[in-house]
Motif scaffolding. Structure first.
Motif, mmCIF file in Angstrom:
data_model
loop_
_atom_site.group_PDB
_atom_site.id
_atom_site.type_symbol
_atom_site.label_atom_id
_atom_site.label_comp_id
_atom_site.label_asym_id
_atom_site.label_seq_id
_atom_site.Cartn_x
_atom_site.Cartn_y
_atom_site.Cartn_z
ATOM 1 N N CYS A 17 0.659 -1.330 0.248
ATOM 2 C CA CYS A 17 0.544 -0.050 -0.155
ATOM 3 C C CYS A 17 0.780 1.208 -0.175
ATOM 4 C CB CYS A 17 -1.111 0.115 0.948
ATOM 5 S SG CYS A 17 -2.440 -1.504 1.430
ATOM 6 N N THR A 18 0.172 2.643 -0.652
ATOM 7 C CA THR A 18 1.241 4.150 -0.579
ATOM 8 C C THR A 18 0.077 4.705 -0.830
ATOM 9 O OG1 THR A 18 0.590 3.916 -3.721
ATOM 10 C CG2 THR A 18 3.225 2.656 -2.743
ATOM 11 N N PRO A 19 -0.160 5.826 -0.177
ATOM 12 C CA PRO A 19 -0.982 6.962 -0.924
ATOM 13 C C PRO A 19 -1.799 7.088 -1.780
ATOM 14 C CG PRO A 19 0.925 7.705 0.807
ATOM 15 C CD PRO A 19 1.561 6.291 0.007
ATOM 16 N N GLN A 20 -0.764 6.432 -2.380
ATOM 17 C CA GLN A 20 -1.805 5.770 -3.909
ATOM 18 C C GLN A 20 -2.292 4.984 -4.481
ATOM 19 O OE1 GLN A 20 1.650 7.070 -3.718
ATOM 20 N NE2 GLN A 20 1.442 9.214 -3.798
ATOM 21 N N THR A 21 -2.400 3.977 -3.276
ATOM 22 C CA THR A 21 -3.528 2.808 -4.013
ATOM 23 C C THR A 21 -5.079 2.936 -4.005
ATOM 24 O OG1 THR A 21 -1.190 1.561 -2.422
ATOM 25 C CG2 THR A 21 -3.827 0.147 -2.696
ATOM 26 N N THR A 22 -5.535 2.949 -5.076
ATOM 27 C CA THR A 22 -6.617 2.715 -5.261
ATOM 28 C C THR A 22 -8.239 2.015 -4.576
ATOM 29 O OG1 THR A 22 -7.275 1.398 -7.301
ATOM 30 C CG2 THR A 22 -6.083 3.773 -7.201
ATOM 31 N N ALA A 23 -9.143 2.734 -4.085
ATOM 32 C CA ALA A 23 -9.864 1.246 -2.634
ATOM 33 C C ALA A 23 -9.872 0.054 -4.214
ATOM 34 C CB ALA A 23 -11.055 2.342 -3.188
ATOM 35 N N GLN A 25 -7.843 -1.384 -5.932
ATOM 36 C CA GLN A 25 -6.810 -2.126 -5.644
ATOM 37 C C GLN A 25 -7.313 -2.958 -4.126
ATOM 38 O OE1 GLN A 25 -3.542 1.146 -6.695
ATOM 39 N NE2 GLN A 25 -3.019 -0.131 -7.676
ATOM 40 N N VAL A 26 -7.263 -2.444 -3.191
ATOM 41 C CA VAL A 26 -7.771 -2.670 -1.928
ATOM 42 C C VAL A 26 -9.201 -4.030 -2.269
ATOM 43 C CG1 VAL A 26 -8.605 -2.890 0.507
ATOM 44 C CG2 VAL A 26 -6.540 -1.117 -1.080
ATOM 45 N N GLY A 27 -9.926 -3.581 -3.004
ATOM 46 C CA GLY A 27 -11.233 -3.825 -2.907
ATOM 47 C C GLY A 27 -11.054 -5.642 -3.567
ATOM 48 N N LEU A 28 -10.003 -5.179 -5.228
ATOM 49 C CA LEU A 28 -9.730 -6.819 -5.024
ATOM 50 C C LEU A 28 -9.336 -8.135 -4.806
ATOM 51 C CD1 LEU A 28 -8.230 -5.076 -8.613
ATOM 52 C CD2 LEU A 28 -10.656 -6.596 -8.677
ATOM 53 N N PHE A 29 -7.895 -6.798 -3.811
ATOM 54 C CA PHE A 29 -6.931 -7.902 -2.813
ATOM 55 C C PHE A 29 -8.319 -8.517 -1.646
ATOM 56 C CE2 PHE A 29 -5.190 -8.076 0.834
ATOM 57 C CZ PHE A 29 -3.615 -8.910 1.240
ATOM 58 N N LEU A 30 -9.063 -7.805 -0.862
ATOM 59 C CA LEU A 30 -9.965 -8.297 -0.225
ATOM 60 C C LEU A 30 -10.314 -9.413 -0.841
ATOM 61 C CD1 LEU A 30 -11.084 -4.869 1.734
ATOM 62 C CD2 LEU A 30 -9.346 -6.505 2.139
ATOM 63 N N ARG A 31 -11.295 -9.159 -1.725
ATOM 64 C CA ARG A 31 -12.091 -10.176 -2.202
ATOM 65 C C ARG A 31 -11.439 -11.302 -2.515
ATOM 66 N NH1 ARG A 31 -14.369 -5.527 -4.396
ATOM 67 N NH2 ARG A 31 -16.347 -5.300 -4.645
ATOM 68 N N ARG A 32 -10.294 -11.874 -2.971
ATOM 69 C CA ARG A 32 -9.364 -12.645 -3.231
ATOM 70 C C ARG A 32 -9.357 -13.854 -1.711
ATOM 71 N NH1 ARG A 32 -5.895 -9.802 -6.839
ATOM 72 N NH2 ARG A 32 -3.879 -8.822 -5.107
ATOM 73 N N CYS A 33 -9.011 -12.265 -1.149
ATOM 74 C CA CYS A 33 -8.820 -12.963 0.588
ATOM 75 C C CYS A 33 -10.018 -13.068 1.147
ATOM 76 C CB CYS A 33 -8.314 -11.657 1.296
ATOM 77 S SG CYS A 33 -7.872 -12.092 2.986
ATOM 78 N N LEU A 63 -16.045 -3.388 3.297
ATOM 79 C CA LEU A 63 -15.549 -4.103 1.821
ATOM 80 C C LEU A 63 -15.537 -5.521 2.979
ATOM 81 C CD1 LEU A 63 -15.988 -5.469 -0.593
ATOM 82 C CD2 LEU A 63 -14.202 -4.556 -0.446
ATOM 83 N N PHE A 64 -14.148 -5.033 3.955
ATOM 84 C CA PHE A 64 -14.033 -6.377 4.924
ATOM 85 C C PHE A 64 -15.037 -6.369 5.733
ATOM 86 C CE2 PHE A 64 -12.698 -7.227 9.165
ATOM 87 C CZ PHE A 64 -12.044 -8.531 8.663
ATOM 88 N N GLN A 65 -16.035 -5.746 6.655
ATOM 89 C CA GLN A 65 -17.572 -5.777 7.141
ATOM 90 C C GLN A 65 -18.287 -6.889 6.165
ATOM 91 O OE1 GLN A 65 -17.209 -5.815 9.916
ATOM 92 N NE2 GLN A 65 -15.353 -4.423 10.593
ATOM 93 N N HIS A 66 -18.323 -6.404 4.730
ATOM 94 C CA HIS A 66 -19.256 -7.180 4.606
ATOM 95 C C HIS A 66 -18.347 -8.400 3.931
ATOM 96 C CE1 HIS A 66 -22.251 -7.335 1.187
ATOM 97 N NE2 HIS A 66 -21.072 -8.003 -0.141
ATOM 98 N N LEU A 67 -18.218 -8.628 3.348
ATOM 99 C CA LEU A 67 -16.970 -9.544 2.872
ATOM 100 C C LEU A 67 -16.550 -10.311 3.620
ATOM 101 C CD1 LEU A 67 -14.943 -8.274 -0.188
ATOM 102 C CD2 LEU A 67 -17.123 -9.504 -0.672
ATOM 103 N N GLN A 68 -16.529 -10.558 5.165
ATOM 104 C CA GLN A 68 -16.001 -11.892 5.813
ATOM 105 C C GLN A 68 -16.915 -12.337 6.177
ATOM 106 O OE1 GLN A 68 -14.738 -9.434 9.895
ATOM 107 N NE2 GLN A 68 -16.637 -9.020 10.199
ATOM 108 N N HIS A 69 -18.205 -11.963 6.603
ATOM 109 C CA HIS A 69 -19.388 -12.902 6.571
ATOM 110 C C HIS A 69 -19.329 -14.789 5.325
ATOM 111 C CE1 HIS A 69 -20.201 -10.734 9.012
ATOM 112 N NE2 HIS A 69 -20.731 -9.483 8.456
#
Length: 148
Positions: A17-23, A25-33, A63-69
């Motif tokens: 992650c950097t200050p330029q990381t987009t939502a 990119q984070v969303g795709l990563f959290l979905r994979r996880c 997104l984390f709160q939604h997907l963790q279920h």
């Protein structure tokens, strides 16, 4: 890192992650996880999550709160700088915080990394530049702007 045969993380398991990381990119990563699939027992890692902008951090938490279920057996590690522990992501996940100290001696960690980053057949590749035919290296200087 329990044995030299264990592989390094793959590109899809790590988000730097950097200050330029987009939502996105984070969303795709959290979905994979967090969305179960036949990917095996991967350990997903967000590095420097404290660097994310406030807006991206808020969207990531939602997104984390939604997907963790969808998956109760996810394996997610979030690494942050301890000097920025009051930024959004470290604050939101503070209940899970664990202060880490490497459990292996530095020499053992270095041997593990050397095992994985050594080029087997030296050629005219960049690996010939680094010590012991390594395909990665760190170049540093105490003086800024000296052509690194």
């Amino acid at each position: 890192m329990n044995s030299p045969c264990q592989p390094l993380p793959t590109f899809d398991e790590v988000l730097l992650c950097t200050p330029q990381t987009t939502a996105e990119q984070v969303g795709l990563f959290l979905r994979r996880c967090l969305i179960p699939c036949s990917g095996g027992e991967k350990i997903y890692t967000m590095l420097y999550a404290d660097e994310l902008s406030y807006d991206v951090s808020c969207r990531a938490e939602e997104l984390f709160q939604h997907l963790q279920h969808y998956n109760s057996a996810y394996r997610l590690v979030i690494l942050c700088n301890c000097e920025r522990e009051h930024s959004y992501i470290p604050s939101v996940f503070s209940q899970y915080k664990v202060h880490m100290i490497p459990q292996r001696p530095l020499a053992e960690i270095q041997r593990y990394l050397q095992h994985h980053y050594r080029v087997a057949q030296p050629s005219s590749a960049a690996a010939s530049v680094f010590k012991d035919n390594m395909c990665v290296g760190i170049v540093s200087s105490k003086r800024a702007g000296m052509g690194k």
